[in-house]
Design an enzyme around this catalytic site. Structure first.
Site, short mmCIF file in Angstrom:
data_model
loop_
_atom_site.label_atom_id
_atom_site.label_comp_id
_atom_site.label_asym_id
_atom_site.label_seq_id
_atom_site.Cartn_x
_atom_site.Cartn_y
_atom_site.Cartn_z
N GLY A 77 0.83 -1.21 0.00
CA GLY A 77 0.00 0.00 0.00
C GLY A 77 0.86 1.25 0.00
O GLY A 77 0.59 2.21 0.73
N TYR A 105 -14.94 -3.56 9.67
CA TYR A 105 -13.62 -2.90 9.70
C TYR A 105 -12.97 -3.11 11.07
O TYR A 105 -11.80 -3.49 11.15
CB TYR A 105 -13.74 -1.40 9.38
N ASP A 158 -2.46 -6.93 -6.36
CA ASP A 158 -3.51 -6.85 -5.35
C ASP A 158 -3.18 -7.87 -4.25
O ASP A 158 -3.00 -9.06 -4.55
CB ASP A 158 -4.85 -7.20 -6.05
N PHE A 177 -8.03 7.44 3.01
CA PHE A 177 -8.81 6.42 3.71
C PHE A 177 -10.31 6.69 3.71
O PHE A 177 -11.12 5.81 3.37
CB PHE A 177 -8.27 6.32 5.15
#
Ligand code: NDP
Ligand code: 8X3
Length: 256
Positions: free
Chosen positions: A15, A156, A66, A193
């Protein structure tokens, strides 16, 4: 250069195209670390590599994939000749903030497959190599959401609680080796985010950081840098870091 222990180390960041991961790339490069930058958006990886190479005498490799694709994770790790000294498991997202009875199944799958299974795949392939060398440091990006839950965060928060448990269990699995395992658990950080969480709705994303001073990606990168640069006998297990204006997941002081 403040942390001489990081010079010439190889640091893999997942990331790295945005936010905390991107900030880590620049901070570690400033310390003389070589980088392996990963993420799905190849153009961004190219641009970040070029910018770093213009300013620092380090090596930078990029791999666009990914983390939900386990074979791609494996291919990436197998094609790296250099020893990975530090793995920063940062790739992750929140997708949606709906109550559990209304939430979207695709959102759930994205979060679980990225934040838990992607992190685990990278850890699996890298830790196998670290164990053979009896050396390395795995740093997982958790969240305050891994220490407490909030409405609309069932999945989450669940994934970040999992990151906390995975960090602790990984440390135990590697017990007796020289491999370090750490987590950093931030509160509100102003990155892409929230835009991702609210599916591109910029107004909704901006409201998250309105009338308060959120953390920045640099704040978190500096903490990760500090963790990684401790002497070999020091293993920081976790760091919960909130903006001063935030006292819990649900308590955020706003100026007006
Ligand atoms: P950003 O959205 O700015 O960055 C997320 C990064 O994750 C991007 O580089 C993105 O790259 C990468 N990523 C997402 N999904 C995948 C995937 N399937 N495969 C590969 N890479 C992926 O957000 P942050 O920098 O804030 O987020 C980084 C981490 O920090 C996340 O784990 C997040 O949960 C955590 N965190 C964030 C907080 C915050 O308030 N911002 C607070 C606490 C923790 P690309 O899209 O190019 O693949
Ligand atoms: C990101 C911080 O509070 O949006 O992990 O869950 S929060």
């Amino acid at each position: 250069m403040a942390f001489h222990r990081l010079k010439d180390k190889w640091v893999l960041i997942t990331g790295a195209t945005s936010g905390i991961g991107k900030a880590c790339a620049f901070h570690f490069a400033e310390e003389g670390s070589n980088l392996i930058l990963t993420g799905r958006r190849k153009k961004r990886l190219d641009a970040i590599r070029d910018e770093i190479l213009q300013n620092q005498q380090v090596d930078v490799q990029i791999f666009s994939f990914d983390v939900r694709d386990r074979d791609a994770c494996k291919d990436c790790i197998n094609s790296i000749d250099q020893p990975i000294d530090i793995l920063i498991n940062n790739a992750g997202l929140a997708s949606g903030k709906d109550p559990v009875d209304q939430a979207d199944f695709e959102d759930w799958d994205k979060m679980i497959d990225t934040n838990i299974k992607g992190l685990l795949s990278m850890t699996r392939f890298v830790s196998e190599k670290m164990r053979k060398r009896n050396s390395g440091h795995i740093i997982n990006v958790g969240s305050i959401a891994g220490h407490e839950a909030y409405p609309g965060g069932s999945v989450y928060c669940g994934t970040k609680h999992a990151v906390k448990a995975i960090t602790q269990a990984t440390k135990m699995d590697l017990h007796g080796t020289n491999i370090r395992v750490s987590a950093v658990s931030p509160g509100l950080v102003d990155t892409e985010f929230s835009e991702v969480r609210f599916h591109g709705d910029r107004d909704a994303a901006e409201k998250v950081y309105t009338n308060m001073d959120p953390l920045t990606a640099d704040d978190i990168a500096e903490i990760i840098l500090f963790m990684a640069s401790r002497p070999p006998h020091v293993n920081i297990m976790d760091t919960v870091v909130l903006p001063t204006a935030q006292s819990s997941s649900t308590m955020v002081h706003r100026s007006s």
